[in-house]
Motif scaffolding. Sequence first.
Motif, short mmCIF file in Angstrom:
data_model
loop_
_atom_site.label_atom_id
_atom_site.label_comp_id
_atom_site.label_asym_id
_atom_site.label_seq_id
_atom_site.Cartn_x
_atom_site.Cartn_y
_atom_site.Cartn_z
N HIS A 121 0.66 -1.14 -0.09
CA HIS A 121 -0.12 -0.05 -0.09
C HIS A 121 0.94 1.24 0.02
O HIS A 121 0.50 2.38 -0.56
CB HIS A 121 -1.04 0.35 1.24
CG HIS A 121 -0.25 0.25 2.35
ND1 HIS A 121 0.26 -0.84 3.22
CD2 HIS A 121 -0.07 1.31 3.10
CE1 HIS A 121 0.52 -0.32 4.31
NE2 HIS A 121 0.49 1.10 4.33
N ALA A 122 1.91 1.45 0.76
CA ALA A 122 2.87 2.69 0.54
C ALA A 122 3.28 2.90 -0.86
O ALA A 122 3.08 4.01 -0.97
CB ALA A 122 4.00 2.40 1.72
N ALA A 123 3.91 1.85 -1.19
CA ALA A 123 4.33 2.11 -2.80
C ALA A 123 3.24 2.34 -3.62
O ALA A 123 3.55 3.16 -4.59
CB ALA A 123 5.41 1.05 -3.27
N LEU A 124 2.02 1.64 -3.33
CA LEU A 124 0.98 2.15 -4.25
C LEU A 124 0.46 3.50 -4.28
O LEU A 124 0.01 4.14 -5.26
CB LEU A 124 0.01 0.98 -3.98
CG LEU A 124 -1.26 0.99 -4.80
CD1 LEU A 124 -1.14 1.12 -6.22
CD2 LEU A 124 -2.19 -0.31 -4.37
N LEU A 125 0.27 4.00 -2.99
CA LEU A 125 -0.08 5.27 -2.66
C LEU A 125 0.80 6.31 -3.34
O LEU A 125 0.55 7.28 -3.89
CB LEU A 125 -0.35 5.43 -1.06
CG LEU A 125 -1.61 4.88 -0.76
CD1 LEU A 125 -1.42 4.92 0.83
CD2 LEU A 125 -2.90 5.52 -1.04
N ASP A 126 2.06 6.07 -3.22
CA ASP A 126 3.42 6.73 -4.07
C ASP A 126 2.84 6.84 -5.44
O ASP A 126 2.87 7.99 -6.05
CB ASP A 126 4.64 6.48 -3.90
CG ASP A 126 5.04 6.76 -2.29
OD1 ASP A 126 4.21 7.56 -1.59
OD2 ASP A 126 6.07 6.32 -2.03
N ALA A 127 2.73 5.89 -6.05
CA ALA A 127 2.35 5.62 -7.55
C ALA A 127 1.15 6.20 -7.97
O ALA A 127 1.05 6.84 -8.96
CB ALA A 127 2.41 3.99 -7.88
N LEU A 128 0.02 6.16 -7.01
CA LEU A 128 -1.25 6.69 -7.15
C LEU A 128 -1.04 8.58 -7.23
O LEU A 128 -1.52 9.14 -8.17
CB LEU A 128 -2.13 6.32 -6.13
CG LEU A 128 -3.61 6.84 -6.42
CD1 LEU A 128 -4.12 6.77 -7.71
CD2 LEU A 128 -4.45 6.10 -5.19
N ALA A 129 -0.20 8.62 -6.44
CA ALA A 129 0.01 10.08 -6.52
C ALA A 129 0.63 10.61 -7.66
O ALA A 129 0.41 11.63 -8.13
CB ALA A 129 0.89 10.73 -5.11
N LEU A 130 1.94 9.89 -8.18
CA LEU A 130 2.25 10.20 -9.39
C LEU A 130 1.36 10.30 -10.59
O LEU A 130 1.28 11.09 -11.48
CB LEU A 130 3.40 8.89 -9.97
CG LEU A 130 4.76 9.22 -9.57
CD1 LEU A 130 5.63 7.87 -10.01
CD2 LEU A 130 5.41 10.44 -10.17
N LEU A 131 0.43 9.43 -10.59
CA LEU A 131 -0.62 9.25 -11.49
C LEU A 131 -1.56 10.43 -11.48
O LEU A 131 -2.02 11.21 -12.52
CB LEU A 131 -1.68 7.82 -11.49
CG LEU A 131 -2.57 8.15 -12.71
CD1 LEU A 131 -1.98 7.57 -14.05
CD2 LEU A 131 -4.09 7.27 -12.29
N GLU A 132 -1.83 10.84 -10.07
CA GLU A 132 -2.74 11.91 -9.86
C GLU A 132 -2.10 13.25 -10.46
O GLU A 132 -2.70 14.20 -11.18
CB GLU A 132 -3.08 12.10 -8.53
CG GLU A 132 -3.78 10.94 -7.86
CD GLU A 132 -5.45 11.01 -7.80
OE1 GLU A 132 -5.89 11.92 -8.67
OE2 GLU A 132 -5.94 10.41 -7.34
#
Lengths: 281, 281
Positions: free
Chosen positions: B234-245
Amino acid sequence: MAASTLAVVGVGLIGGSIGLAARRCGAAARVLGVDRDPAALESALALGAIDEACDELTAAAAADLVVVCAPVDLIADLVVRVACACRAGTIVTDVGSTKAGIVAAVRGRLPPGLVFVGGHPLAGSEKHGPEHARDGLFAGRLVVLTPTPWTPEAASGRVRDFWQALGARVRFMEAGEHDRALALTSHLPHLLASALAGTLPPDLYEVTATGFRDTTRLASGHPAVWTPILRANHAALLDALALLEAQLDRFRQALACDDLASLNALLQLGKTVRDRLAGRG
Amino acid sequence: MAASTLAVVGVGLIGGSIGLAARRCGAAARVLGVDRDPAALESALALGAIDEACDELTAAAAADLVVVCAPVDLIADLVVRVACACRAGTIVTDVGSTKAGIVAAVRGRLPPGLVFVGGHPLAGSEKHGPEHARDGLFAGRLVVLTPTPWTPEAASGRVRDFWQALGARVRFMEAGEHDRALALTSHLPHLLASALAGTLPPDLYEVTATGFRDTTRLASGHPAVWTPILRANHAALLDALALLEAQLDRFRQALACDDLASLNALLQLGKTVRDRLAGRG
C-alpha cells in the motif's frame, strides 16, 4: 441501396474499412474514395477498399451517400463543403467520436434538400491508415446515430440501413447524450491510458507485463486524432474524470486506513462490472 | 536439475503452469502437487500439470525445490511451515506479487540448511484455476528474484536456472525495489482498471467498445488475490497513485484552459512510452 454510389471522404482505417465492407456486402454499387493524401488513396485502391479515387467535387456530385471520415475538428467544415457540391437528396454522415459540436456546427449551413446525420461507429484501433482497414471491422459493433428532431426519418433510416448492412448494430441517441456517454466509456479510458503510460520511467519498461500493456494500449492512438476529440468533449470529460477521481479517493482511503473490507468491496465492484461486459458482444 | 523433485504448493493458474512447463522441459523429474482444494489437485493431475497429488508434509520431505503459489498474505507462513518439513539443502521459493513483506516475514524463521529465495514471475491472467494453466505461460517473460545479502549465491542461481529452463528471463532485484517498481507497473494499473470499471453505470454497458474493455481487463482479477497484494504494497502504491494523479492534473489543466499544445504533448508522451513497450518481448 444496392444501386447507390458511396463516397468515402478520408480513406484511413475507418474509411477504408467502410469501403471494404460496403463493397463486400453490396451496400454500395460503387465506392468513390477522396483523400488529400495521394498515398492513402493509392493504398485504398490497391487494397480494394474503393473502386475509384476522385477529387471531392466529383465524388460529391456522383454520390447518394457520403461518409466523412476525418479528425473531429475538421468534420463540420468538410461536411458543409461536400454537401454544397452534392445533388439534392444526397445524405451526408460522419464517423466522428464526438457529436454535439459537429451537429451544431453543421446546422443551418447545408443547401436545401441536403441532410446530415451524425454518426459514430464504436470500432477502431490504435492503428491508423488504410493498410489496417478490414471488412469485418463493424461486424457486431455498435454505431450511434444522432439525428436531431429536424432530421427526416427517411434519412436517418437510410444511414441506419447502411450500417446494418455492414453488420453493425445501430442505436439512436441525442448528440449531447452520446458525448456524455462516450466521455466515460472512451475518452476517459484514453486519457487514463495516456496518463498511466506517461508516468512510467524508462528504467521500468522491462518490468512491465501484459497488465500494464493492456491498460495502456489506447495510449498508442495518434495525438492528431485524439487532441481534437478530448478538446471537443472537454466538459463531459472533466465530469467523467471527477467521477473517476472520487473512486480513486475511495481506494486511497481504504489503502491508507488498512480497511480491507472496503478495498475488497471496491475490487469486487470493478470485477462485477467488468465480468458483465465480457459477456456482451 | 533433471534429477530433482519439484513440489508445487498451490496448483492454480500459476502453479499448474509451472508444473506443466517443468514436466515438458525436463526441469524436474517429478512434480508433486499440494493444494487444500481436492478439485484443483484432481484437475491438475488430469491436465498433466503434476505427477502426484500429495499432502504438504510428504511433498516437502521429498522435494529438492518447493515453489509456493498462494495469495501473498498466506505465503510467508506457508513457506515457513513447508520449510520445517523439508530436508536440509532444499530450496523454497514463491511467486508472490509483492516481496518485501514476505522476505522480511520469512527471515530468521527457517530451520538451518533451508534457504528461501523470493520470486515473482511477471506472467498471469485475470483468470484463475489449473484449467487455465499452460506450459508456455513463462516463455519470454520476466521473473524477478529477490535474494538478500545473506542468500547463498548457489541457491539463487539454482532458482534462476529453474526459471530459465522454463523459458523465462530472470532479473535480481532488492525486494523493496521490486515492490516500488511493481506498484507502478502492475498494482496501479490494477487499481485504475478496477476504479474505471466501478464508475460505469449499467445503462452505459452497451456503449463500451474494445477501448474500455482492454483498459479495464485487469479488473476481472479475483479480489481474494488482489486485496492482499494491494494491501501488502500500500505505501508504494499510494506513491504511484500520487504520481498518476499529478499526470491527471496536467490533463485536467490542459482541458480546462483549452491548452491544445499541452494536451497534445501529454498524449504524445503517453504514445512514445507505449510504442516503446510494444517493441519489447
